[in-house]
Write a protein that holds these residues in place. Structure first.
Motif, PDB file in Angstrom:
ATOM      1  N   ASP A   1     -12.432  20.964 -14.893  1.00 32.22           N
ATOM      2  CA  ASP A   1     -11.462  20.087 -15.550  1.00 32.22           C
ATOM      3  C   ASP A   1     -12.124  18.730 -15.839  1.00 32.22           C
ATOM      4  O   ASP A   1     -12.065  18.202 -16.950  1.00 32.22           O
ATOM      5  N   TRP A   2     -12.795  18.179 -14.835  1.00 37.93           N
ATOM      6  CA  TRP A   2     -13.451  16.876 -14.962  1.00 37.93           C
ATOM      7  C   TRP A   2     -14.527  16.892 -16.057  1.00 37.93           C
ATOM      8  O   TRP A   2     -14.628  15.975 -16.872  1.00 37.93           O
TER       9      TRP A   2
ATOM     10  N   MET B   1      -5.271  20.716  -7.260  1.00 36.73           N
ATOM     11  CA  MET B   1      -4.558  19.480  -7.553  1.00 36.73           C
ATOM     12  C   MET B   1      -4.093  19.416  -9.009  1.00 36.73           C
ATOM     13  O   MET B   1      -4.142  18.377  -9.633  1.00 36.73           O
TER      14      MET B   1
ATOM     15  N   GLU C   1       2.482  18.525 -11.993  1.00 39.04           N
ATOM     16  CA  GLU C   1       1.435  18.824 -12.984  1.00 39.04           C
ATOM     17  C   GLU C   1       1.596  20.224 -13.566  1.00 39.04           C
ATOM     18  O   GLU C   1       1.330  20.435 -14.748  1.00 39.04           O
TER      19      GLU C   1
ATOM     20  N   ARG D   1     -11.385  22.131 -10.322  1.00 37.80           N
ATOM     21  CA  ARG D   1     -11.272  20.674 -10.531  1.00 37.80           C
ATOM     22  C   ARG D   1     -12.490  20.111 -11.247  1.00 37.80           C
ATOM     23  O   ARG D   1     -12.385  19.266 -12.133  1.00 37.80           O
ATOM     24  N   LEU D   2     -13.671  20.585 -10.841  1.00 35.12           N
ATOM     25  CA  LEU D   2     -14.909  20.116 -11.474  1.00 35.12           C
ATOM     26  C   LEU D   2     -14.943  20.489 -12.954  1.00 35.12           C
ATOM     27  O   LEU D   2     -15.367  19.694 -13.801  1.00 35.12           O
TER      28      LEU D   2
ATOM     29  N   THR E   1     -12.090  23.612  -5.747  1.00 29.38           N
ATOM     30  CA  THR E   1     -12.987  22.499  -6.079  1.00 29.38           C
ATOM     31  C   THR E   1     -13.695  22.754  -7.403  1.00 29.38           C
ATOM     32  O   THR E   1     -13.849  21.849  -8.236  1.00 29.38           O
TER      33      THR E   1
ATOM     34  N   LYS F   1       2.974  16.268  -6.404  1.00 30.92           N
ATOM     35  CA  LYS F   1       1.960  16.051  -7.433  1.00 30.92           C
ATOM     36  C   LYS F   1       1.543  17.358  -8.107  1.00 30.92           C
ATOM     37  O   LYS F   1       1.514  17.456  -9.340  1.00 30.92           O
TER      38      LYS F   1
ATOM     39  N   ARG G   1      -5.171  23.239 -16.577  1.00 28.86           N
ATOM     40  CA  ARG G   1      -5.992  22.805 -17.709  1.00 28.86           C
ATOM     41  C   ARG G   1      -7.299  23.573 -17.892  1.00 28.86           C
ATOM     42  O   ARG G   1      -8.095  23.248 -18.767  1.00 28.86           O
TER      43      ARG G   1
ATOM     44  N   ASP H   1       4.435  20.012 -16.025  1.00 22.64           N
ATOM     45  CA  ASP H   1       3.972  19.341 -17.251  1.00 22.64           C
ATOM     46  C   ASP H   1       3.110  20.266 -18.107  1.00 22.64           C
ATOM     47  O   ASP H   1       3.057  20.139 -19.327  1.00 22.64           O
TER      48      ASP H   1
END
Lengths: 240, 240
Positions: B118-119, B144, B35, B115-116, B112, B31, B149, B38
């Motif tokens: 990104d979200w 992840m 990513e 990721r946050l 973490t 995964k 991004r 990509d």
């Protein structure tokens, strides 16, 4: 000095079955140990590699660094390790918000979630039997003492929720935007397993599906980690 | 087959100085690797222990489980490992909210937080040079794929903030209740080091001190972990 039998016992406590058998668990580091003592957990053994870390009434036993290495559950040993008795959970009436954990497996997530409940004044966590054990050494370390202030119950979660007769919230992709909901001051908030989310059986019991909206502009943004999602959800419930 | 030189190179990439020297980093698991592909990270090597994990145009090299064990940075090896070129950071103008990290040291927290961001659609993170490297294998795994991004810049944070000429938010015990603030859609949010919080020099540049109120009734509730605090703060900024 740590005896061979003590080393064997303490190492066995890294496994759940021996923690259950002996009703004992280990904690490491002055801060965590002191908080557990203050919370009236019964201290069985206290090993230290330095003098004066704890009040002498706790009878710390001075041991060599090499001995601490033999009993630590950490990658890098701290300067003290304690063995405590686990606590009988008093399954008393709860009021207000409760958190239900549907198979949380990662000790770091469990520890973070317990700390969050302590911060946000959630006094009870109800878990499936398959959830990671709170006396797992990694959970104990991650809770930073909050373990002493939050009641964690392992039970048949489906029956528990059915009998609770209250509103049940769960996060789902298709749930309602949590920022636009009027959230109550009581009910059960369900958080799902790291890989699979909330199970089918529990999903059927959810009375209100909620979601945390995603603001990233790009397509593939990952889901949030369960501990960070719990942080945002508890914050939303409590902010009003 | 992995050559001895490749094993040596890949193992060296667990250290920051060799990642800098070679401009390479490793990622593991289908995964995360997919990513990064990509997101146009340049793939240098791709090792797999199973066929058909990736499109053949990426030229996966089939190796034995035992060989993967020699090159993995994980405790339990996955079924694939890739070596990518690090990306030149394009230090372009940013608009909107930025996150500034004042010496975040823990790879899990850094991952973490990425990721946050990104979200929540925060496109730039600015870090002190002493913050943990985003190409650290543990950070790469924890992000992840969000790594692809979010722009992360390492620089002299004090100068950066001085030159930004915008509102600067920081969390402090004595800060204003974040739930009662009208929060802007642009500015810099500073998060501090795990043990020491925000440094004195950066504190002087903070224009608005904020805090997350604590609801626990008991005295000693620990501070929140920096990653969970970031989750709550970003949620508050974005919810309106």
């Amino acid at each position: 000095m740590v005896s061979k039998n003590q080393i064997k016992l303490i190492n066995s406590l890294q496994q759940k079955k021996y923690r259950k058998l002996h009703n004992l668990f280990i904690a490491e580091g002055k801060k965590v140990i002191q908080e557990l003592i203050d919370a009236k957990f019964n201290l069985e053994h206290l090993f230290v590699t330095k003098e004066n870390l704890f009040d002498t009434k706790h009878q710390p036993v001075l041991i060599a660094d090499a001995d601490l290495k033999k009993i630590t559950a950490l990658t890098a040993a701290n300067d003290c390790l304690a063995v405590f008795k686990t606590k009988e959970i008093t399954f008393k009436e709860s009021s207000g918000l409760e958190l239900a954990l549907d198979d949380i497996k990662d000790p770091g997530n469990m520890g973070t979630i317990i700390r969050l409940c302590d911060w946000f004044g959630i006094s009870r966590i109800v878990c499936t039997e398959e959830s990671v054990d709170i006396y797992n050494p990694k959970v104990v370390q991650a809770t930073m003492g909050s373990l002493a202030r939050v009641e964690v119950v392992y039970t048949d979660l489906t029956s528990y929720i059915k009998n609770a007769n209250t509103e049940v919230f769960g996060t789902f992709m298709e749930g309602e935007n949590i920022y636009k909901q009027t959230l109550p001051t009581s009910g059960i908030i369900v958080m799902g397993n790291e890989a699979n989310g909330i199970s089918r059986d529990i999903e059927k019991l959810v009375t209100q599906k909620i979601s945390i909206p995603r603001f990233g502009t790009l397509q593939q943004t990952e889901s949030l980690n369960v501990a960070t999602a719990t942080a945002i959800i508890l914050s939303e419930f409590k902010r009003n």
